[in-house]
Design a protein around this motif. Structure first.
Motif, PDB file in Angstrom:
ATOM      1  N   LEU A 234     -10.098   3.123   4.415  1.00  0.00           N
ATOM      2  CA  LEU A 234      -9.334   2.141   5.143  1.00  0.00           C
ATOM      3  C   LEU A 234     -10.012   1.509   6.224  1.00  0.00           C
ATOM      4  N   LEU A 238     -10.660  -2.621   5.783  1.00  0.00           N
ATOM      5  CA  LEU A 238     -10.070  -3.348   6.908  1.00  0.00           C
ATOM      6  C   LEU A 238     -11.105  -4.444   7.250  1.00  0.00           C
ATOM      7  N   TYR A 241     -11.937  -6.825   4.812  1.00  0.00           N
ATOM      8  CA  TYR A 241     -10.690  -7.882   4.815  1.00  0.00           C
ATOM      9  C   TYR A 241     -10.650  -9.088   5.718  1.00  0.00           C
ATOM     10  N   LYS A 266      -3.044  -5.865  -1.972  1.00  0.00           N
ATOM     11  CA  LYS A 266      -2.150  -5.322  -0.905  1.00  0.00           C
ATOM     12  C   LYS A 266      -1.684  -3.985  -1.760  1.00  0.00           C
ATOM     13  N   PHE A 269      -4.481  -1.376  -0.458  1.00  0.00           N
ATOM     14  CA  PHE A 269      -4.402  -1.202   1.117  1.00  0.00           C
ATOM     15  C   PHE A 269      -3.417  -0.148   1.483  1.00  0.00           C
ATOM     16  N   ALA A 270      -2.146  -0.540   0.877  1.00  0.00           N
ATOM     17  CA  ALA A 270      -0.845   0.451   1.187  1.00  0.00           C
ATOM     18  C   ALA A 270      -1.061   1.763   0.784  1.00  0.00           C
ATOM     19  N   VAL A 273      -3.279   3.495   3.085  1.00  0.00           N
ATOM     20  CA  VAL A 273      -2.784   3.991   4.314  1.00  0.00           C
ATOM     21  C   VAL A 273      -1.815   5.240   4.009  1.00  0.00           C
ATOM     22  N   VAL A 297      -5.616   0.081  11.722  1.00  0.00           N
ATOM     23  CA  VAL A 297      -4.918  -1.070  11.158  1.00  0.00           C
ATOM     24  C   VAL A 297      -4.392  -2.186  12.232  1.00  0.00           C
ATOM     25  N   LEU A 301      -5.986  -6.015  12.184  1.00  0.00           N
ATOM     26  CA  LEU A 301      -5.320  -7.054  11.724  1.00  0.00           C
ATOM     27  C   LEU A 301      -4.666  -8.002  12.643  1.00  0.00           C
ATOM     28  N   PHE A 315       0.232 -10.624   4.300  1.00  0.00           N
ATOM     29  CA  PHE A 315      -0.765  -9.580   4.530  1.00  0.00           C
ATOM     30  C   PHE A 315      -0.471  -8.573   5.581  1.00  0.00           C
ATOM     31  N   LEU A 319       1.235  -4.849   5.500  1.00  0.00           N
ATOM     32  CA  LEU A 319       0.600  -3.581   5.766  1.00  0.00           C
ATOM     33  C   LEU A 319       1.132  -3.068   7.183  1.00  0.00           C
ATOM     34  N   SER A 323       2.500   0.954   7.665  1.00  0.00           N
ATOM     35  CA  SER A 323       1.506   1.712   8.614  1.00  0.00           C
ATOM     36  C   SER A 323       2.297   2.527   9.734  1.00  0.00           C
TER      37      SER A 323
END
Length: 346
Positions: A234, A238, A241, A266, A269-270, A273, A297, A301, A315, A319, A323
């Motif tokens: 993760l 990230l 990303y 997506k 990534f979920a 998480v 996270v 982001l 996105f 997320l 999260s």
């Protein structure tokens, strides 16, 4: 977070200032430039890693010294490989042998620059390695941790070698490397496995627990399992990303580009998480690890680069929703921090 800002970050910056002064005395111009640039551009790596020192209790300062030295090696070598005219895998392997030696107190120091023209660093890399070795050598429980730090460190080193060779060899090497490990991690794609290998968080967690006198064989095994692959994956996914546009413009490898569709990315990534959340509940201090998890996270982001990405807002919204509320806390606080400190980026 109060302890982080008041106790951790000042110690991290003190250690970094020591290495900055040390780097300024490197005789070779290219090595000096890259050493100083790696600290200036990636200070946040040491700040983030330094948070794990809270697990070390009264040995917090020793944990910070190790974390800063080890992360500084990592960032320095990354600069040398990224910005090098060398495309020699033997060169990259020997450079990263320093990271193995840093985790193995009984190992002798070597000429890690043997395959490159620029060699005279005035003992800078040796000093970084010896700093790590000294702290680990003085810790009676390191034998419990060593098999796991070496496993995580070896995966990291392998990744750095494979991803820095000539462009046409990178993907075949990374895929072959994953083929060797796929039986153990069948639920990952090759590019996800690569991302999972690119984080130092598991090593920092293991060493900090050890320095805090809390480690036993069972905990060491659980930390390694809880951090690899999902927490580390993760973390690095990230990182990739937010760098997608930048990497595309510069022609750099980005593991997020290998997802077949943005919706698939997506979903994955979920998945990371949710898997991370489940794994860290098996550790002592789950609230601490959850803070790290949701902090990663939220803070990534909130980076300005996300605003330049296609569908970035959607996105982020999706997320953050999966999260947890602390991720939103870190997200909005980091956004505010960027407004107060223009020009700073993760």
């Amino acid at each position: 977070m109060f302890h982080v800002y008041k106790q951790v970050f000042p110690c991290v910056h003190k250690e970094l200032n020591h290495w900055i002064e040390r780097a300024k005395s490197i005789p070779n111009n290219e090595l000096r430039v890259q050493a100083l640039a790696s600290i200036e551009e990636k200070t946040f790596h040491c700040e983030g890693g330094g948070i794990y020192s809270l697990l070390a209790g009264k040995n917090k300062d020793r944990a910070i010294r190790f974390i800063v030295a080890y992360q500084t090696i990592s960032d320095y070598l990354d600069n040398l490989c990224d910005r090098s005219t060398s495309m020699n895998p033997d060169d990259f392997r020997l450079l990263h042998q320093s990271m193995t030696d840093a985790l193995t107190p009984e190992n002798d120091l070597k000429n890690y620059y043997a395959y490159r023209t620029d060699q005279d660093d005035g003992g800078y890399l040796h000093d970084l390695v010896e700093t790590c070795q000294t702290i680990l050598r003085e810790s009676r429980d390191y034998s419990l941790v060593h098999p796991y730090t070496i496993k995580l460190g070896s995966l990291y080193n392998d990744l750095q070698v494979h991803k820095h060779v000539i462009e046409e060899e990178r993907i075949p090497r990374l895929k072959q490397w994953f083929d060797d490990h796929q039986k153990e991690w069948p639920h990952l794609e090759w590019y996800e496995f690569s991302a999972c290998s690119g984080s130092t968080l598991g090593i920092f967690c293991l060493v900090s627990y050890m320095l805090g006198g809390k480690i036993d064989e069972s905990l060491a095994e659980q930390v390694a399992r809880s951090y690899f692959p999902f927490m580390q994956g993760l973390h690095i996914l990230l990182d990739y990303y937010i760098d997608q546009q930048e990497d595309e413009e510069e022609g750099d490898l980005n593991f997020c580009s290998y997802y077949s569709h943005e919706d698939v990315m997506k979903e994955r990534f979920a998945y990371f998480v949710k898997q991370t959340h489940g794994e860290i509940q098996k550790l002592p201090d789950p609230a601490f690890h959850q803070m790290i998890h949701e902090g990663l996270v939220g803070m990534y982001l909130a980076d300005r680069k996300v605003g330049k990405l296609n569908n970035g807002k959607a996105f982020v919204k999706g997320l953050l929703k999966v999260s947890g509320h602390k991720a939103k806390f870190f997200y909005y606080n980091t956004k505010m921090y960027h407004k107060l400190k223009p020009g700073r980026s993760l």
